[in-house]
Design an enzyme around this catalytic site. Structure first.
Site, PDB file in Angstrom:
ATOM      1  N   CYS A 119       0.828  -1.186   0.000  1.00  0.00           N
ATOM      2  CA  CYS A 119       0.000   0.000   0.000  1.00  0.00           C
ATOM      3  C   CYS A 119       0.887   1.270   0.000  1.00  0.00           C
ATOM      4  CB  CYS A 119      -0.867  -0.015   1.243  1.00  0.00           C
ATOM      5  SG  CYS A 119      -2.131   1.216   1.237  1.00  0.00           S
ATOM      6  N   PRO A 120       0.672   2.290  -0.775  1.00  0.00           N
ATOM      7  CA  PRO A 120      -0.416   2.437  -1.742  1.00  0.00           C
ATOM      8  C   PRO A 120       0.003   2.046  -3.157  1.00  0.00           C
ATOM      9  CG  PRO A 120       0.659   4.541  -1.461  1.00  0.00           C
ATOM     10  CD  PRO A 120       1.471   3.529  -0.680  1.00  0.00           C
TER      11      PRO A 120
END
Lengths: 79, 381
Positions: free
Chosen positions: A17-18
């Site tokens: 993430c991200p």
């Protein structure tokens, strides 16, 4: 890979993430309107990040498909 | 025959790797050469302080030669192509350097034209010139709309824009123009910071200081005439002063050598730091494609991992497993304004649990900035 067809398949399963969201954003930038982009993610954060971004950006989330240890998000660029 | 080791780049990763190799290898067993374009080592975290009028430029750079051990050779030239198949780095001015081991520490470079209008309409603290220009702009800033944000990912030093937002808030309060300034922080993702635990810590502080967080803002264009920024998501933001982190790309030589991914980042093994295309080429720091912060701290923890593998290969033994695997360790400070800071310590598998911001961590960061020249590039901590 999944049942919903896509014009472009991005394997972001090695990304944290991200990363998967940023890969999707990059692909949306580079694609033509009407194209479908699939992104594969193993990151649980993508389940909230990706739908939220697609909604804000005004594109269509065509499908979320679950596989063993990842999810496949299919997004259509609408504008 | 001594082994030929070439270190490409003289930033924190390059200087540290060369010095550690020199310390570890017996005299005469290797020739260690650092190739750098400028021969000047720049402490890039200092740009932030220059922009905010807390430091002058003289503090930020040193002659690279002065940081390297005597038996490390320094060559000042530009690498134009890395030939992995033949083990050579081709130079702009003079021939080629052949290597038995190559360590690529070519970093990340801002792509000033990566977003239309960015170069013309916005300020930054990602170069010394940019920081000095921003300092002048802030000195005369008399209030209005200030936007701070990230114009592309990945970028160097992930905490820097958040730090800048907090510190410029302090700066404008000191100058008594904060009450007529609107500060908005533009983030490409749905929180202030890539790391969730750090976001949870900084977002309430932003709210408290009146810094407005705007999420999912992926900057598409900046209009220099209208002073207006447009996002991919279709929003517009008018500003009087915009401070944006530029998008970054890998080094030109990496891209020209056909070794990088589309962004110019080197496909690197996350544990051994070997290039996926050659086991005698290593990459550390910002140059890699690893899913970890692009920061000096990353290079600092990666360098010993590479050194152990190279030393073991030269000594004809297996590398020590405890010292030859990188686990993603990064440590960095995050200034939260009001003379307070926190610290982020994390690795591939363990996200940070930042402590409550305090004066102690602010002092620790200040001390680190001061002792950097005597410690990190020389391999003393």
């Amino acid at each position: 890979m999944g049942t919903t067809t896509a014009d472009l398949e991005i394997d972001a399963r090695g990304s944290f993430c991200p990363g998967p969201l940023m890969e999707l954003i990059k692909a949306v930038r580079q694609s033509d309107v009407g194209k479908k982009i699939a992104v594969l993610s193993r990151d649980p954060g993508s389940r909230t990040d990706i739908p939220a971004w697609v909604k804000k950006a005004g594109h269509d989330l065509v499908a979320i498909e679950d596989a063993d240890d990842y999810a496949r998000f299919v997004v259509e660029k609408t504008h | 025959m001594p082994a030929d080791i070439v270190v490409l780049g003289g930033g924190v990763g390059g200087a540290l790797t060369a010095n550690l190799l020199s310390k570890r290898l017996p005299s005469g067993s290797a020739r260690i050469r650092v190739l750098d374009e400028t021969g000047v080592h720049v402490y890039q975290p200092g740009f932030l302080y220059v922009a905010l009028d807390q430091a002058n430029a003289g503090w930020l750079s040193r002659d690279l030669r002065s940081l390297l051990r005597d038996d490390v050779e320094l060559l000042i030239d530009r690498a134009v192509r890395i030939d992995v198949e033949n083990g050579a780095v081709h130079l702009e001015r003079e021939g080629a350097l052949h290597y038995d081991f190559l360590v690529v520490t070519t970093g990340a470079q801002p792509d000033w034209d990566g977003v239309p209008g960015l170069r013309q309409a916005t300020h930054n603290f990602y170069s010394l010139i940019g920081a000095e220009r921003l300092r002048e702009a802030l000195r005369t800033f008399d209030g209005g709309s200030l936007v701070v944000g990230v114009a592309g990912m990945p970028y160097k030093c992930p905490p820097a824009p958040v730090e800048f937002a907090f510190m410029v808030d302090d700066y404008l309060r000191r100058r008594k123009v904060r009450d007529r300034t609107r500060i908005r922080f533009l983030s490409p993702i749905n929180r202030a910071f890539t790391i969730e635990s750090a976001s949870k810590l900084v977002q309430p502080l932003m709210e408290k200081r009146g810094i407005e967080l705007e999420t999912f803002v992926n900057v598409e264009t900046v209009d220099p005439d209208k002073r207006r920024l447009t996002s991919l998501e279709g929003e517009t933001f008018d500003f009087d002063l915009a401070v944006l982190v530029p998008p970054h790309v890998g080094a030109t030589v990496v891209r020209d050598s056909g070794l990088g991914d589309p962004g110019g980042w080197l496909p690197t093994d996350p544990a051994t730091l070997q290039l996926k295309s050659s086991d005698r080429v290593f990459a550390i720091g910002d140059a890699t494609d690893l899913p970890i912060s692009k920061s000096g701290s990353t290079a600092h923890f990666e360098a010993p991992v590479v050194v152990e593998q190279v030393v073991a290969a030269i000594e004809g033994r297996a590398p020590n497993p405890a010292k030859s695997r990188y686990r993603g360790k990064v440590t960095c400070f995050l200034e939260t304004g009001r003379r307070q800071a926190t610290i982020l310590v994390f690795d591939y598998d363990h996200p940070p649990k930042p402590p409550r911001p305090s004066f102690i961590w602010h002092v620790a960061k200040w001390l680190f900035n001061r002792v950097y020249w005597l410690t990190v590039p020389r391999g003393r901590i």
